[in-house]
Write a protein that holds these residues in place. Sequence first.
Motif, PDB file in Angstrom:
ATOM      1  N   SER A 133       0.904  -1.140  -0.155  1.00 54.53           N
ATOM      2  CA  SER A 133      -0.161   0.002  -0.084  1.00 54.53           C
ATOM      3  C   SER A 133       0.859   1.252   0.111  1.00 54.53           C
ATOM      4  O   SER A 133       1.763   1.585  -0.688  1.00 54.53           O
ATOM      5  CB  SER A 133      -1.093   0.066   1.283  1.00 54.53           C
ATOM      6  OG  SER A 133      -1.934   1.098   1.199  1.00 54.53           O
ATOM      7  N   PHE A 134       0.664   1.800   0.818  1.00 56.89           N
ATOM      8  CA  PHE A 134       1.417   3.340   1.098  1.00 56.89           C
ATOM      9  C   PHE A 134       2.910   3.194   1.118  1.00 56.89           C
ATOM     10  O   PHE A 134       3.704   4.205   0.649  1.00 56.89           O
ATOM     11  CB  PHE A 134       0.976   3.907   2.463  1.00 56.89           C
ATOM     12  CG  PHE A 134       1.455   4.825   2.902  1.00 56.89           C
ATOM     13  CD1 PHE A 134       1.564   6.341   2.590  1.00 56.89           C
ATOM     14  CD2 PHE A 134       2.628   4.852   3.859  1.00 56.89           C
ATOM     15  CE1 PHE A 134       2.194   7.460   2.913  1.00 56.89           C
ATOM     16  CE2 PHE A 134       3.341   6.034   4.475  1.00 56.89           C
ATOM     17  CZ  PHE A 134       2.990   7.351   4.267  1.00 56.89           C
ATOM     18  N   SER A 135       3.472   1.992   1.631  1.00 64.51           N
ATOM     19  CA  SER A 135       4.879   1.858   1.660  1.00 64.51           C
ATOM     20  C   SER A 135       5.474   1.401   0.237  1.00 64.51           C
ATOM     21  O   SER A 135       6.885   1.381   0.058  1.00 64.51           O
ATOM     22  CB  SER A 135       5.285   0.777   2.569  1.00 64.51           C
ATOM     23  OG  SER A 135       4.771   1.056   3.974  1.00 64.51           O
ATOM     24  N   ALA A 188      -4.666  -7.516  -5.017  1.00 61.63           N
ATOM     25  CA  ALA A 188      -5.825  -7.830  -4.380  1.00 61.63           C
ATOM     26  C   ALA A 188      -7.004  -7.993  -5.551  1.00 61.63           C
ATOM     27  O   ALA A 188      -7.194  -6.736  -5.946  1.00 61.63           O
ATOM     28  CB  ALA A 188      -6.244  -7.321  -3.112  1.00 61.63           C
ATOM     29  N   LYS A 189      -7.678  -8.930  -5.707  1.00 65.14           N
ATOM     30  CA  LYS A 189      -8.678  -8.979  -6.668  1.00 65.14           C
ATOM     31  C   LYS A 189      -9.915  -8.131  -6.332  1.00 65.14           C
ATOM     32  O   LYS A 189     -10.626  -7.390  -7.059  1.00 65.14           O
ATOM     33  CB  LYS A 189      -9.304 -10.307  -6.863  1.00 65.14           C
ATOM     34  CG  LYS A 189     -10.285 -10.359  -8.069  1.00 65.14           C
ATOM     35  CD  LYS A 189     -10.677 -11.993  -8.445  1.00 65.14           C
ATOM     36  CE  LYS A 189     -11.479 -11.885  -9.499  1.00 65.14           C
ATOM     37  NZ  LYS A 189     -11.909 -13.385  -9.802  1.00 65.14           N
ATOM     38  N   HIS A 190     -10.176  -7.911  -5.025  1.00 64.08           N
ATOM     39  CA  HIS A 190     -11.233  -6.916  -4.625  1.00 64.08           C
ATOM     40  C   HIS A 190     -10.903  -5.858  -3.719  1.00 64.08           C
ATOM     41  O   HIS A 190     -11.242  -5.866  -2.532  1.00 64.08           O
ATOM     42  CB  HIS A 190     -11.983  -7.964  -3.614  1.00 64.08           C
ATOM     43  CG  HIS A 190     -12.665  -9.326  -4.413  1.00 64.08           C
ATOM     44  ND1 HIS A 190     -13.532  -9.290  -5.336  1.00 64.08           N
ATOM     45  CD2 HIS A 190     -12.226 -10.528  -4.020  1.00 64.08           C
ATOM     46  CE1 HIS A 190     -13.767 -10.544  -5.682  1.00 64.08           C
ATOM     47  NE2 HIS A 190     -12.826 -11.287  -4.954  1.00 64.08           N
ATOM     48  N   ASP A 191      -9.818  -5.419  -4.222  1.00 65.76           N
ATOM     49  CA  ASP A 191      -9.136  -4.001  -3.608  1.00 65.76           C
ATOM     50  C   ASP A 191     -10.088  -2.754  -3.994  1.00 65.76           C
ATOM     51  O   ASP A 191     -10.503  -2.540  -5.043  1.00 65.76           O
ATOM     52  CB  ASP A 191      -7.735  -3.793  -4.197  1.00 65.76           C
ATOM     53  CG  ASP A 191      -6.895  -2.792  -3.203  1.00 65.76           C
ATOM     54  OD1 ASP A 191      -7.869  -2.005  -2.723  1.00 65.76           O
ATOM     55  OD2 ASP A 191      -5.831  -3.279  -3.347  1.00 65.76           O
ATOM     56  N   TRP A 192     -10.540  -2.193  -2.714  1.00 69.89           N
ATOM     57  CA  TRP A 192     -11.411  -0.959  -3.055  1.00 69.89           C
ATOM     58  C   TRP A 192     -10.461   0.175  -2.779  1.00 69.89           C
ATOM     59  O   TRP A 192     -10.789   1.575  -2.942  1.00 69.89           O
ATOM     60  CB  TRP A 192     -12.470  -1.061  -1.891  1.00 69.89           C
ATOM     61  CG  TRP A 192     -12.018  -1.540  -0.434  1.00 69.89           C
ATOM     62  CD1 TRP A 192     -12.168  -2.552  -0.035  1.00 69.89           C
ATOM     63  CD2 TRP A 192     -11.735  -0.710   0.498  1.00 69.89           C
ATOM     64  NE1 TRP A 192     -11.686  -2.733   1.256  1.00 69.89           N
ATOM     65  CE2 TRP A 192     -11.121  -1.353   1.376  1.00 69.89           C
ATOM     66  CE3 TRP A 192     -11.251   0.848   0.468  1.00 69.89           C
ATOM     67  CZ2 TRP A 192     -10.616  -0.865   2.717  1.00 69.89           C
ATOM     68  CZ3 TRP A 192     -10.909   1.173   1.779  1.00 69.89           C
ATOM     69  CH2 TRP A 192     -10.560   0.492   2.706  1.00 69.89           C
ATOM     70  N   VAL A 193      -9.147   0.077  -2.637  1.00 71.89           N
ATOM     71  CA  VAL A 193      -8.170   1.303  -2.248  1.00 71.89           C
ATOM     72  C   VAL A 193      -7.494   1.470  -3.421  1.00 71.89           C
ATOM     73  O   VAL A 193      -7.356   2.456  -4.250  1.00 71.89           O
ATOM     74  CB  VAL A 193      -7.444   1.069  -0.942  1.00 71.89           C
ATOM     75  CG1 VAL A 193      -6.411   2.157  -0.879  1.00 71.89           C
ATOM     76  CG2 VAL A 193      -8.140   0.968   0.174  1.00 71.89           C
ATOM     77  N   PRO A 229      -9.339  -8.648  -0.287  1.00 71.90           N
ATOM     78  CA  PRO A 229      -9.235  -7.092  -0.457  1.00 71.90           C
ATOM     79  C   PRO A 229      -8.100  -6.596  -0.369  1.00 71.90           C
ATOM     80  O   PRO A 229      -7.019  -7.247  -0.117  1.00 71.90           O
ATOM     81  CB  PRO A 229     -10.318  -6.878   0.790  1.00 71.90           C
ATOM     82  CG  PRO A 229     -10.229  -7.980   1.569  1.00 71.90           C
ATOM     83  CD  PRO A 229      -9.983  -9.091   0.971  1.00 71.90           C
ATOM     84  N   HIS A 230      -7.907  -5.252  -0.050  1.00 77.90           N
ATOM     85  CA  HIS A 230      -6.623  -4.474  -0.164  1.00 77.90           C
ATOM     86  C   HIS A 230      -5.761  -4.930   0.759  1.00 77.90           C
ATOM     87  O   HIS A 230      -4.535  -5.178   0.374  1.00 77.90           O
ATOM     88  CB  HIS A 230      -7.058  -3.297   0.203  1.00 77.90           C
ATOM     89  CG  HIS A 230      -5.948  -2.294   0.249  1.00 77.90           C
ATOM     90  ND1 HIS A 230      -5.008  -1.867  -0.893  1.00 77.90           N
ATOM     91  CD2 HIS A 230      -5.222  -1.526   1.486  1.00 77.90           C
ATOM     92  CE1 HIS A 230      -4.213  -0.853  -0.443  1.00 77.90           C
ATOM     93  NE2 HIS A 230      -4.212  -0.806   1.156  1.00 77.90           N
TER      94      HIS A 230
END
Length: 141
Positions: A51-53, A87-92, A116-117
């Motif tokens: 993510s952010f990293s 992630a297949k279901h990533d919302w971010v 998810p994310h």
Amino acid sequence: MFAAFASIMEREFDTLVITYPSNTPLTYTALELLVLESLPTDRPFVLLGESFSGPIAISLSARQLPRQAGLVLCSTFGSVPTIYLRAKHDWVVPGTASALVSSMHRDTRIIEIEAPHFLLQVAPEEVARHIRGFLKTLDGT
């Protein structure tokens, strides 16, 4: 936050989770320095940025650190990865982020995970399996 994932990885690999201070906001530059100062200097290592990293891991990789053997990115944005765990279901982070990364670096291997994310938290076994496979293909780890 990463205990389950770290526990799985520690079965086969020396694992270091670098945590960011939760009580002080830091810039990307300050976080990058914190990570750089925490990296091993006596053995090869692989950077993992989630993510952010991700941009921090990419920026450090651009320095061509002498002991760095590889780079893993999870649900993030940026360029120059070796593998990208999506992630297949990533919302971010949208799916187009992995496509963009792949278009910038032809040798990117995108691995889609049914989750998810927060891949390291919700699918630690599967993520660890893919990373173990990747690490075993690298020299010096």
